[in-house]
Write an enzyme that holds these catalytic residues in place. Structure first.
Site, mmCIF file in Angstrom:
data_model
loop_
_atom_site.group_PDB
_atom_site.id
_atom_site.type_symbol
_atom_site.label_atom_id
_atom_site.label_comp_id
_atom_site.label_asym_id
_atom_site.label_seq_id
_atom_site.Cartn_x
_atom_site.Cartn_y
_atom_site.Cartn_z
ATOM 1 C CG HIS A 74 -13.173 9.391 -13.310
ATOM 2 N ND1 HIS A 74 -12.088 10.069 -13.796
ATOM 3 C CD2 HIS A 74 -13.748 8.796 -14.379
ATOM 4 C CE1 HIS A 74 -12.005 9.899 -15.112
ATOM 5 N NE2 HIS A 74 -13.019 9.135 -15.481
ATOM 6 C CE1 TYR A 202 -8.312 17.081 -10.916
ATOM 7 C CE2 TYR A 202 -8.135 19.460 -11.194
ATOM 8 C CZ TYR A 202 -8.908 18.316 -11.121
ATOM 9 O OH TYR A 202 -10.277 18.407 -11.263
ATOM 10 N N PRO A 294 -11.771 26.881 -12.286
ATOM 11 C CG PRO A 294 -11.110 26.549 -14.495
ATOM 12 C CD PRO A 294 -11.275 27.605 -13.460
ATOM 13 C CE LYS A 298 -15.983 20.521 -5.235
ATOM 14 N NZ LYS A 298 -16.427 19.333 -5.947
ATOM 15 C CE1 TYR A 386 -11.430 17.210 -8.402
ATOM 16 C CE2 TYR A 386 -12.674 15.166 -8.550
ATOM 17 C CZ TYR A 386 -11.972 16.198 -9.157
ATOM 18 O OH TYR A 386 -11.824 16.216 -10.519
#
Ligand code: RFL
Ligand code: PHB
Length: 391
Positions: A74, A202, A294, A298, A386
């Site tokens: 990704h 998200y 979550p 991480k 990220y």
């Protein structure tokens, strides 16, 4: 009956297995003690996103063959707010990316490797006790099928998750705990349907947070923020899909393919850190020492960071007798842990609805997302965290 090994690893989750496998590759012996069965551990649906550092550790451990073949790379993620959405191009902003490969698969690969190489994994252990960890001769005792056993060792690695015994073995006067409990949970479902989007979404909405994730081309993982008093049984599949659709942009909701859930569970959200992560010859790793919400993916990745530091410290010690790495373990691991705790707290705060939020708070949240939508620096901060901070 007394056994002897170099490192006793408490907990056969991803942290414990990865450590044991890496140690094995350096010729360092370990015994893994797991309270449950292999099938039970593999039945827990958890993490889905791996940082490059985690992927590299799997390669170092010699267990990356299936992951390298089956994982989904990704290069970006999507943030949505009400009906608007934008992409964060991780690859362009950081030169790096993440991969989607389920914790279940990673754990299965590690179990298979440990078993193929005749590693000592002991399941269904009860009443594990770590003795004399603050001396030069630590021991671990446990019971299995009503019989008592003892293992003498050089070191103990506490990889037994948030509810394990390792952290509790450290006297309360020798540790400091930091905790933030969030007033909501995540209800997650797994369904054998194609993911709604090729990147994770998200989603922040007036009805609460939602996440569209996946495991593979025909296995989707979706989450919605829920109340702490909800139980999975309160949510029929139809109610879940309906609520999810209301929280993601309308065009995405229209293309969502729904189907029966094959798993449904609720996870409460918390941030937690215990300091230090070492007491004598006991070293804490992963969820035994810290928990993150979550949001930001991480948890497992931070556990892998701990394993990186601890494994290299053991390798240095057994090769040269040098204890410097072990002496610096807690400090180095915690420095990285706190940055992950900050990041996941910040992403959680930006995207969730809080019960006591005022109209003012909502405007601030919306402004933060709007700023990120057009500001490359803000996107870079998110992207760097990220994809994973360097070890
Ligand atoms: P685990 O996985 O909890 O494993 C600990 C093991 O120790 C055993 N145990 C004992 N064994 C012997 N004696 C005892 N007294 C014992 N007590 C416990 C347990 O049975 C268990 O097998 O900890 P570990 O290895 O440190 O791994 C941590 C990760 O599991 C965790 O951080 C992640 O799952 C968090 N997480 C995510 N992390 C990510 O990096 N990316 C993600 O996308 C992500 N998504 C998630 C998540 C966690 C979630 N939940 C359910 C909390 C999504 C969710 C919903
Ligand atoms: C998941 O796929 O389970 C997942 C992905 C990203 C997150 C959390 C969970 O931030």
């Amino acid at each position: 009956m007394a056994l002897r090994t170099q490192v006793v690893v408490i907990g056969g989750g991803p942290s414990g297995l990865l450590l044991s496998q890496l140690l094995h590759r350096q010729g360092i012996e370990s015994v893994v003690l797991e309270r449950k069965t292999r099938d039970y551990v593999l039945g827990r649906i958890r993490a889905g996103v791996l940082e490059t550092g985690t992927v590299n550790l799997m390669r170092q451990a010699g267990v990356s063959e299936r992951m390298d073949k089956e994982c989904l790379v990704h290069d970006g993620i999507v943030i949505s707010h009400a009906d608007e959405q934008f992409s964060i191009n991780l690859k362009k902003l950081t030169g790096s990316n993440v991969v989607v490969y389920g914790q279940t698969e990673l754990t299965r690969d590690l179990y298979d490797a440990r078993e193929a190489e005749n590693g000592t994994l002991i399941f269904n252990v009860e009443n594990v006790q770590i003795l004399d960890a603050d001396s030069d001769h630590p021991r671990v005792s446990y019971e299995q099928d009503g019989k008592s056993y003892r293992i003498d060792c050089d070191f103990v690695a506490g990889c037994d998750g948030f509810h394990g015994v390792s952290r509790q073995t450290i006297p309360i006067s020798a540790r400091t705990e930091y905790e933030k409990v969030y007033p909501f949970g995540w209800l997650g479902i797994l369904s054998e349907t194609p993911p709604v989007n090729d990147e994770l979404i998200y989603a922040s909405s007036s009805r609460g947070f939602a996440l569209c994730s996946m495991r593979n081309q025909n296995l989707s993982r979706y989450y919605i923020q829920c109340s702490l008093t909800d139980s999975p049984d309160d949510w029929s599949d139809a109610a879940f899909w309906q609520e999810l659709k209301r929280r993601i942009p309308a065009a995405t909701a229209e293309s969502l393919v729904t189907g029966p859930s094959i798993e449904k569970s609720i996870a409460p959200l918390r941030s937690f850190v215990t300091e230090p992560m070492r007491w004598g010859r006991l070293f804490l790793c992963g969820d035994a020492a810290h928990i993150v919400p979550p949001t930001g993916a991480k948890g497992l990745n931070t556990a892998a960071g701990d394993i990186h530091y601890l494994y290299n410290s053991f390798a240095q010690y057994y090769a040269t007798g040098d204890t410097l790495g072990l002496d610096q373990y807690s400090e180095k691991a915690l420095a990285r842990v706190w940055k992950a705790v900050r990041f996941s707290w910040s992403l959680t705060s930006m995207l969730h609805r809080f019960p006591d939020q005022t109209e003012f708070d909502l405007k601030i949240q919306a402004a933060e997302v709007a700023f990120m939508k057009t500001n490359q620096h803000s996107q870079s901060v998110l992207a760097e965290n990220y994809v994973g901070l360097p070890y």
